[in-house]
Structure formats: C-alpha cells, structure tokens
Design an enzyme around this catalytic site. Structure first.
Site, PDB file in Angstrom:
ATOM      1  N   LYS A 157       0.811  -1.213   0.000  1.00 56.89           N
ATOM      2  CA  LYS A 157       0.000   0.000   0.000  1.00 56.89           C
ATOM      3  C   LYS A 157       0.848   1.269   0.000  1.00 56.89           C
ATOM      4  O   LYS A 157       0.493   2.243  -0.677  1.00 56.89           O
ATOM      5  CB  LYS A 157      -0.952   0.014   1.190  1.00 56.89           C
ATOM      6  CG  LYS A 157      -0.311   0.171   2.548  1.00 56.89           C
ATOM      7  CD  LYS A 157      -1.356   0.204   3.648  1.00 56.89           C
ATOM      8  CE  LYS A 157      -0.707   0.358   5.014  1.00 56.89           C
ATOM      9  NZ  LYS A 157      -0.008   1.647   5.158  1.00 56.89           N
ATOM     10  N   THR A 158       1.959   1.280   0.735  1.00 57.27           N
ATOM     11  CA  THR A 158       2.803   2.476   0.752  1.00 57.27           C
ATOM     12  C   THR A 158       3.375   2.743  -0.637  1.00 57.27           C
ATOM     13  O   THR A 158       3.496   3.887  -1.073  1.00 57.27           O
ATOM     14  CB  THR A 158       3.942   2.324   1.777  1.00 57.27           C
ATOM     15  OG1 THR A 158       3.381   2.024   3.055  1.00 57.27           O
ATOM     16  CG2 THR A 158       4.752   3.603   1.877  1.00 57.27           C
ATOM     17  N   ASP A 171      -3.945   7.516   4.609  1.00 55.85           N
ATOM     18  CA  ASP A 171      -3.445   6.165   4.842  1.00 55.85           C
ATOM     19  C   ASP A 171      -4.070   5.606   6.118  1.00 55.85           C
ATOM     20  O   ASP A 171      -4.489   6.351   7.006  1.00 55.85           O
ATOM     21  CB  ASP A 171      -1.923   6.210   4.971  1.00 55.85           C
ATOM     22  CG  ASP A 171      -1.295   4.829   4.948  1.00 55.85           C
ATOM     23  OD1 ASP A 171      -1.945   3.887   4.459  1.00 55.85           O
ATOM     24  OD2 ASP A 171      -0.154   4.689   5.423  1.00 55.85           O
ATOM     25  N   GLU A 172      -4.135   4.275   6.232  1.00 53.24           N
ATOM     26  CA  GLU A 172      -4.680   3.589   7.409  1.00 53.24           C
ATOM     27  C   GLU A 172      -6.079   4.111   7.749  1.00 53.24           C
ATOM     28  O   GLU A 172      -6.409   4.384   8.909  1.00 53.24           O
ATOM     29  CB  GLU A 172      -3.740   3.764   8.615  1.00 53.24           C
ATOM     30  CG  GLU A 172      -2.333   3.269   8.406  1.00 53.24           C
ATOM     31  CD  GLU A 172      -2.215   1.745   8.402  1.00 53.24           C
ATOM     32  OE1 GLU A 172      -3.262   1.069   8.465  1.00 53.24           O
ATOM     33  OE2 GLU A 172      -1.089   1.234   8.338  1.00 53.24           O
ATOM     34  N   GLN A 232      -7.984  -5.016   9.337  1.00 53.23           N
ATOM     35  CA  GLN A 232      -6.946  -4.633  10.296  1.00 53.23           C
ATOM     36  C   GLN A 232      -7.413  -3.497  11.198  1.00 53.23           C
ATOM     37  O   GLN A 232      -6.593  -2.771  11.770  1.00 53.23           O
ATOM     38  CB  GLN A 232      -5.659  -4.237   9.565  1.00 53.23           C
ATOM     39  CG  GLN A 232      -5.020  -5.385   8.799  1.00 53.23           C
ATOM     40  CD  GLN A 232      -3.669  -5.024   8.225  1.00 53.23           C
ATOM     41  OE1 GLN A 232      -2.681  -4.868   8.940  1.00 53.23           O
ATOM     42  NE2 GLN A 232      -3.607  -4.875   6.909  1.00 53.23           N
ATOM     43  N   ARG A 275       2.063 -10.624  10.642  1.00 51.09           N
ATOM     44  CA  ARG A 275       3.365  -9.988  10.910  1.00 51.09           C
ATOM     45  C   ARG A 275       4.508 -10.912  10.481  1.00 51.09           C
ATOM     46  O   ARG A 275       5.651 -10.474  10.359  1.00 51.09           O
ATOM     47  CB  ARG A 275       3.544  -9.670  12.399  1.00 51.09           C
ATOM     48  CG  ARG A 275       2.544  -8.706  13.035  1.00 51.09           C
ATOM     49  CD  ARG A 275       2.324  -7.451  12.244  1.00 51.09           C
ATOM     50  NE  ARG A 275       1.191  -7.596  11.340  1.00 51.09           N
ATOM     51  CZ  ARG A 275       0.967  -6.797  10.302  1.00 51.09           C
ATOM     52  NH1 ARG A 275       1.789  -5.836  10.005  1.00 51.09           N
ATOM     53  NH2 ARG A 275      -0.082  -6.988   9.516  1.00 51.09           N
TER      54      ARG A 275
END
Length: 687
Positions: free
Chosen positions: A31-32, A217-218, A248, A609
């Site tokens: 995504k970044t 973002d997020e 998430q 993770r």
C-alpha cells in the site's frame, strides 16, 4: 510514468484520476508503494506538490512516506509535499489561524498526557467525588467522547458506569481549565480544527484553496472527528483517495470506527473501489492460516482474500504447553536455536501477545539464555522527566504565559516555591487579573510569601529572562538550553536522584534532546517563532523511541501493527487472552459481537506480521490468583483447519543448549577440584 512493475490492481489505484477512491489494501500488499507512486504520478502530470496532502497516523509512517515520495519526485518537490499526521495537520491549521481562536498574545500550548492529567487533577480537587478515582481512566473517557466528535453537552455516558458519570461532569470543567491555560490537548488538535473549519467560512475557504488532492493512509483507524476533517477537506474537489483494510481495524478502544471504511461509498458517492489482494510479505502457509481466520468472520467486512506471491514455506506450528513457564522456555529455546544456526539476526524475531501481563515470563526466559531483547510500549523519549523539564524552561522563555510549563519548572530544582508559595502566587494573580508569571515578577510585593520564596522567584526570573534574551538574539536553542541546564544545576540534580547507569541514561536523554535542538537550530538559524512551533510539535512525538537494532522484539499484537519479522511467535492463544475477557464476560463490560470480531481481526494482524515462519502457542494450565486453572484454547484456533497446522505438546521446560550445559559442568568441577595435586590425576573433563 512507467507502471509496468505494478500489478493490475496497484496500477488502477496509481492511475485513478479525479473523484473519490477507496483502496482496500490487504496486509503486505504494497500500500505504501501505491500511495507514493500515486503522489509521484500527480506531480509528474503537473499537480503542484504543495496542493497534495497525504495524511497518516504516526510520525514514523509520515516520515517513511515522505522519504519514499521524495525519492520519486526529487528533493525540491519532496520538500513542498504536505505529508503529515492528522494531529500535526490540525496543529498547523490552528497555528496559522490562531487569530481566529481568541487567545491572548496569539499563542497556545499543547498539553501531552502528563500535562492533561495535571489539569484534570486540579479540576477534580474542586469536585466532591467521594473517593479516589483513576485519572487516566477519566481522561480516557473524555478522549473517547472527543474522538466520537461529541461535546460535553452531547455525549451520553453509559448508564451505571460511575467513571462515565464522573467524566460527564468533569468534561466541561476540564475544557474550561484547558482554555484558561490557553491550551489544547492531543484530541483537541483534530476536533478544534474541525470546529474552526465548520464555524469560519473564511478559514475553510483559505484552507481548501491550498488542497487539490487528499490521500489518507490507514483509513480503517479513523475516528468520527477525523472522518469529519476528511469530509470537510474533500468537500469541494472530492479528490480524496483513502487506503486501508477493514480487516486490520483493531483500535475501537481508542475511538477508531470501522464503519468509516465500510461506509466510504455512502460518504463519498460514486467512489471507485480497488482491492489489493496480492501479498508480497508472507509465505503461503502463513497466509492460508490468516485467510482461514477471516473466512469465519461473522461481522460486516469488504470481501477479499490474500493471494500469496511467495513459496509455501514451513507449515505453521501450534504448540500446546503445560504452563506459562514452559511456554516461555519453549519460545526462548526456539529463538536460541535459530540464533545458534546463524540463519536469523535477533532483529528478525518477535514474540507477540495480547496483554502486557504475559511479558514477564518471556523476559525472564530470554534473560536466562542471555538473549538481548526490547519491549515495545515503554516510556517514550519526550515523556521522560528530564526531557520535559528542559523543554518546559524553553517554552516559558519563549512564552511566559504558558502556565502549565511554568508550573512544571517553578520549583524545579527546589527554590522555595513549593505548593503553598504557588497557591499564594496564583491567588495574587487571579485577584488582579494577572498571569502567573506576572505574579512571579511581583513576588516582593506579596506579603504572604516567605523571604525564601521571594528569593526563589528572583532566581527563576533571572534564569528565564537570560534564556529569553538569548533566544530573542537568535542564539542556537541547543546552546541556550545547555547553558540553562548548567544554571539550574540539572546534571547535579540528576546525579543526586539517580546513581550509576540510571544517571548515565538520564543525562544521555538530556544530551539527546540537546542534539534534537541543535539539528533544528542548524536548519532554521534560531528563529524564535519557528522554535516555538517546533516545541509544540515535539509534544506530538508518540512513536516508539529508536532502539538498538540487534534485539528480539516483545510486543502486544496492537503494538506490532505495521511491523514485520521473519520469525514470529504468537503466544497465550487462550480464551480470556484472545479474545480478551473484556470482550466475552458480561460481568466485565457490555459484550457485543463487534468486540469479538475486533479480537478476530487482532489475531489476523498478529498472524500477518510473520514473513517466513509462524509459531502459535497456548497453555493447558495457567496460575490465576496463585492457583493453577485449566485454560480453554482460543475459539479462533477452531477456525483453522487441522491440515494447515503442525501440532505438538511440550510438558517439560527445555534446558539450555548442550554446549552451555557442558561448560557449566566443567566449571563446577574445576571449582570443586581446585589445583590438582601431583599425587592424583585431575578428574576427567566432559566433552
């Protein structure tokens, strides 16, 4: 722009034109990369970089995004980009529009958690609460109300919750106290920015004129006040692209509202929805487990499935241990073996858990084996007393009306201005409509003050005036702060309060903040206004302090979000831990299906993770109030098909490696023997 290296979904998100867009970015889906490439495309096609605003949640994430975007657009355009956090954006807006706030002198302070707690403590003294209350719990409830974009008048407390009832009573008084200090707390930086934009059309017009494209973002972590800010900023151009993953969303307890991302298409009609489902982080075996957990979700969610791009990798392990000590020893032993093989550095290993109370046994087991580690969630650098004290002196030198900072240092180090003297100074100031600093300056005229207090006020005045004069002459802030530290005897005070290693660590913190100030002074040539703004920004530094890199990480699953490691252990997978008892026991709190689903998402975050290897563990028995209690496996483990796991039991605490055992045995024999006499041979040594 060449987008041939992007997958089809990533390309669609990067090349999207005007209008709203929701990018559903699964864990590890790049995504970044999408956000920064979209920024670069906009700049390449002629959009002024200053008109692009990218907002995220942490300073670390914002810094990474800016760095990666700058690498694509060049230094000049990169400096013009507005990559920030929600709270930094609010601070910038309130600072620019301070004339619209009605504050004296056109200045305001930003209170961190400790300052806000101090203000609430003063408020509570004026209320007959009947017993002692946890100030952090009251502040937490006020924070939740603010994040829900509720005022003291509109917020409805939960019936029968005494903390809610008390928070409702204290909320308006707390806000009034903040305003009397000309201060905002952390939540106010967003809520008050929104109120200002709603209230003042001229401010809204000036602000929106500088924004053409908005990226968030997020987005799954946004709360109600942040949603209102996004809607206001995108109200004219509608060029808002948000990136997030409802799977998430794990921060409801601090105000995040998953419906913001679920209802994006309702909030922004005509929005394009792009799903990023290809995962570049984890091996397939890990992703199969993650997908299985989400597949059993009973809540509303955007349907998507993580698709692996890597090989299968080792099968996920589920280890059932007899008790927590065995579990901790098993994990330490596995880490020890991985390190001994040379296949992994410590920095690529993490142990994750639901609750911090699980960390003690793990730390003990790692120390037993000499494995260096860190625990995420310790005290932040800018919250440390010696750092806050030095910064408070600088804030008072720049703005003597900053009463909270003045109260912090007025009697540090001790100078005869204790609680009684402070009360008399405050009464004198209030009776005459003066600031507390004015009262300090007029201390000789206050009959009730002792001669010792008057001398202390004069000493404080000399220190502050000297620093203020030097800052006004644009002397570097680090040099002024170092001289100030010498004048107040900060080093000597720390040496008296802390010995040995503790003193070295605390003085190291002072040197650390002096280095931060030096970097700012080198860049901005001592401009006092820029320094004042910079000191306010430091209040927003909520990221973890940089730690030594060659260590194993211990963290809660919440604290691990956004991070990744090659080897991950998820421990304590039992009912009561995951899902947490707060979400399952109606005696503890009002239980809702949404709470259980958030716990499921937290498990998913923990699983994803892991890049290469994942080990799950639980205990059969765990001591509770000194007695062994049988534990039930987490209900989420039932959702993982048996063929996706390798299961094993561990009932005996594993010992140290063979080499360490032999070394210990030989050392013991040597100590027993002493020098071997010539008449008899020495005992044989083990090999």
């Amino acid at each position: 722009m060449d987008v041939s290296d992007l997958n089809p979904s990533q390309r669609e998100a990067v090349l999207h034109g005007d209008g709203p867009m929701l990018v559903l970015a699964g864990a590890g889906s790049g995504k970044t990369r999408v956000v920064t490439r979209r920024i670069a495309r906009l700049v390449e096609e002629g959009t002024p970089p200053w008109s692009i605003v990218a907002v995220t949640f942490t300073n670390k994430a914002a810094a990474e995004m800016r760095e990666r975007a700058t690498a694509l657009v060049g230094d000049k355009a990169g400096k013009a980009l507005r990559v920030t956090t929600f709270h930094s954006f609010g601070l910038e807006l309130l600072t620019k529009e301070v004339a619209s706030l009605g504050f004296r002198g056109g200045r305001f302070a930003v209170f961190d958690q400790a300052d806000a707690t101090g203000a609430l403590r003063e408020v509570l003294r004026g209320v007959d609460a009947g017993k002692r209350f946890d100030l952090a719990a009251i502040l937490g409830r006020i924070s939740v109300a603010k994040n829900a974009f509720q005022t003291a008048e509109t917020w409805t407390p939960r019936e029968g919750d005494e903390y809610d009832e008390l928070a409702r009573e204290l909320f308006p008084r707390y806000q009034a106290a903040l305003r009397s200090f000309q201060a905002f707390d952390f939540d106010d930086l967003v809520t008050e920015a929104v109120h200002l934009l709603q209230r003042r059309e001229d401010v809204r017009r000036r602000t929106l004129a500088k924004i053409r494209y908005l990226l968030v973002d997020e987005y799954q972590d946004t709360n109600a006040s942040q949603l209102e800010l996004v809607r206001l900023l995108a109200s004219e151009h509608r060029n808002v692209a948000v990136v997030g993953d409802d799977d998430q969303s794990i921060y409801a307890w601090r105000g995040a509202d998953v419906t913001n991302i679920l209802d994006f298409e309702r909030h922004f009609t005509g929005a394009r929805v792009v799903k990023l489902e290809e995962n570049y982080r984890s091996v397939a075996s890990v992703l199969h487990v993650a997908n299985a957990v989400l597949d059993k979700s009973r809540g509303k969610r955007h349907g998507k499935v993580l698709r692996p791009t890597r090989e299968r990798g080792p099968t996920v392990e589920l280890v059932t241990c007899s008790d927590p000590d065995v579990e901790a020893a098993m994990i330490a032993g596995e880490i020890d073996a991985a390190l001994a093989s040379g296949s992994l550095p410590r920095a690529e290993i993490a142990v994750l858990y639901r609750s911090n109370q699980q960390a003690e046994a793990l730390e003990h087991a790692l120390r037993e084996r000499g494995i260096t580690h860190r625990q995420i969630g310790g005290q932040k650098f800018y919250e440390r007393k010696e750092v806050k004290d030095l910064l408070a002196y600088l804030k008072v030198a720049l703005d003597p009306t900053d009463e909270m900072s003045l109260r912090r240092v007025i009697n540090y180090p001790s100078r005869g201005l204790g609680d009684k003297a402070l009360e008399r100074l405050s009464l004198f100031a209030t009776a005459r409509g003066l600031s507390l600093w004015d009262a300090v300056r007029r201390a000789p005229a206050i009959d009730e003050l002792s001669s010792n207090a008057v001398e202390g006020a004069a000493a404080l005045e000399r220190v502050v005036d000297d620093a203020a004069t030097r800052l006004a002459r644009r002397e570097p802030a680090d040099r002024v702060a170092r001289e100030l530290a010498e004048q107040i005897g900060l080093r000597e005070d720390l040496r008296e309060a802390s010995a040995g290693e503790a003193f070295s660590r605390r003085w190291g913190n002072v040197e650390g903040i002096l280095n931060v100030l030096k970097k700012h002074a080198d860049k901005h040539a001592g401009d006092p206004e820029l320094l004042a703004g910079f000191l306010r920004l430091l209040t927003l530094q909520t990221d973890e302090e940089e730690q030594a890199s060659d260590v194993v990480t211990l963290s809660t699953m919440h604290g691990a979000k956004g991070l990744e490691w090659k080897l991950v252990f998820l421990c304590g997978l039992e009912e009561g831990f995951l899902p947490h008892a707060r979400t399952t026991d109606p005696k503890v709190t009002a239980v809702t299906p949404q709470d259980i689903e958030e716990e499921r998402r937290l498990f998913y975050v923990g699983i994803t993770r892991a890049r290469d290897r994942l080990v799950l563990s639980r205990c059969r028995v765990r001591p509770m109030r000194g007695k062994p209690v049988a534990r039930t496996p987490s209900r989420f483990l039932d959702d993982v098909p048996a063929e996706l796991l390798i299961e094993r039991d561990v009932t005996i605490k594993p010992g140290p490696r063979r080499e360490e055992t032999l070394q210990h045995a030989n050392a013991l024999l040597a100590a027993l023997d002493g020098p071997a006499p010539t008449s008899r041979p020495a005992r044989p040594r083990f090999r």
